[in-house]
Motif scaffolding. Structure first.
Motif, short mmCIF file in Angstrom:
data_model
loop_
_atom_site.label_atom_id
_atom_site.label_comp_id
_atom_site.label_asym_id
_atom_site.label_seq_id
_atom_site.Cartn_x
_atom_site.Cartn_y
_atom_site.Cartn_z
N ASN A 1 42.30 39.88 30.94
CA ASN A 1 40.91 39.99 31.75
C ASN A 1 40.87 38.87 31.74
OD1 ASN A 1 41.78 42.90 32.09
ND2 ASN A 1 40.59 42.79 30.20
N ASP B 1 41.61 37.54 35.98
CA ASP B 1 40.79 37.48 36.97
C ASP B 1 40.28 36.19 37.31
OD1 ASP B 1 39.48 39.65 36.38
OD2 ASP B 1 38.13 39.06 35.15
N ILE C 1 47.82 44.25 28.80
CA ILE C 1 46.67 44.25 29.57
C ILE C 1 47.90 43.30 30.24
CG2 ILE C 1 44.85 43.09 29.55
CD1 ILE C 1 43.81 44.08 27.30
N ARG D 1 48.19 44.33 34.75
CA ARG D 1 46.81 43.44 36.35
C ARG D 1 48.00 43.18 36.65
NH1 ARG D 1 41.39 41.90 34.71
NH2 ARG D 1 41.58 41.21 36.69
#
Length: 121
Positions: free
Chosen positions: A50, A54, A72, A76
């Motif tokens: 993340n 991000d 993950i 994303r």
């Protein structure tokens, strides 16, 4: 496009979560235009994928990576390339030429005390 490599200095790290640093390569027109190294902010389940997503990372390189991190990244929209070895910049340039493909080497275990990294099996 941004490509992140899990690294030990300037070389691609054997295991994503236990790398020393991440090298972020900014790419325009298939050419690296900027390269920045940032220290690994810490290995905690779910945090690093993340953190990099991000930052706008589109592709991530590593020697090996756990399945949870891969999941993950995929959620994303970040492409995962594992089984990568050697100098990170050379790997990025090979990827941009279409010569670098993921081996699909996903780590199915999580031994915090093993030093060899998942790329060694």
């Amino acid at each position: 496009m941004k490509i992140a490599s899990a690294a030990m200095g300037t070389a691609v790290a054997g295991h994503f979560g236990h790398c020393e640093n991440f090298i972020i390569f900014e790419v325009e027109n298939n050419t690296v235009v900027n390269e920045t190294s940032i220290p690994n902010p810490g290995h905690r389940p779910g945090f690093l994928p993340n953190f990099l997503a991000d930052m706008g990372v589109n592709v991530v390189f590593s020697g090996g990576m756990g399945g949870g991190a891969v999941d993950i990244f995929e959620e994303r929209g970040v492409e995962v390339v594992v089984g990568v070895q050697g100098e990170a910049r050379e790997a990025v340039e090979a990827y941009l030429r279409g010569e670098l493909k993921s081996t699909g080497s996903i780590c199915n275990h999580h031994h915090h005390d093993h030093e060899g990294g998942c790329g060694s099996h």
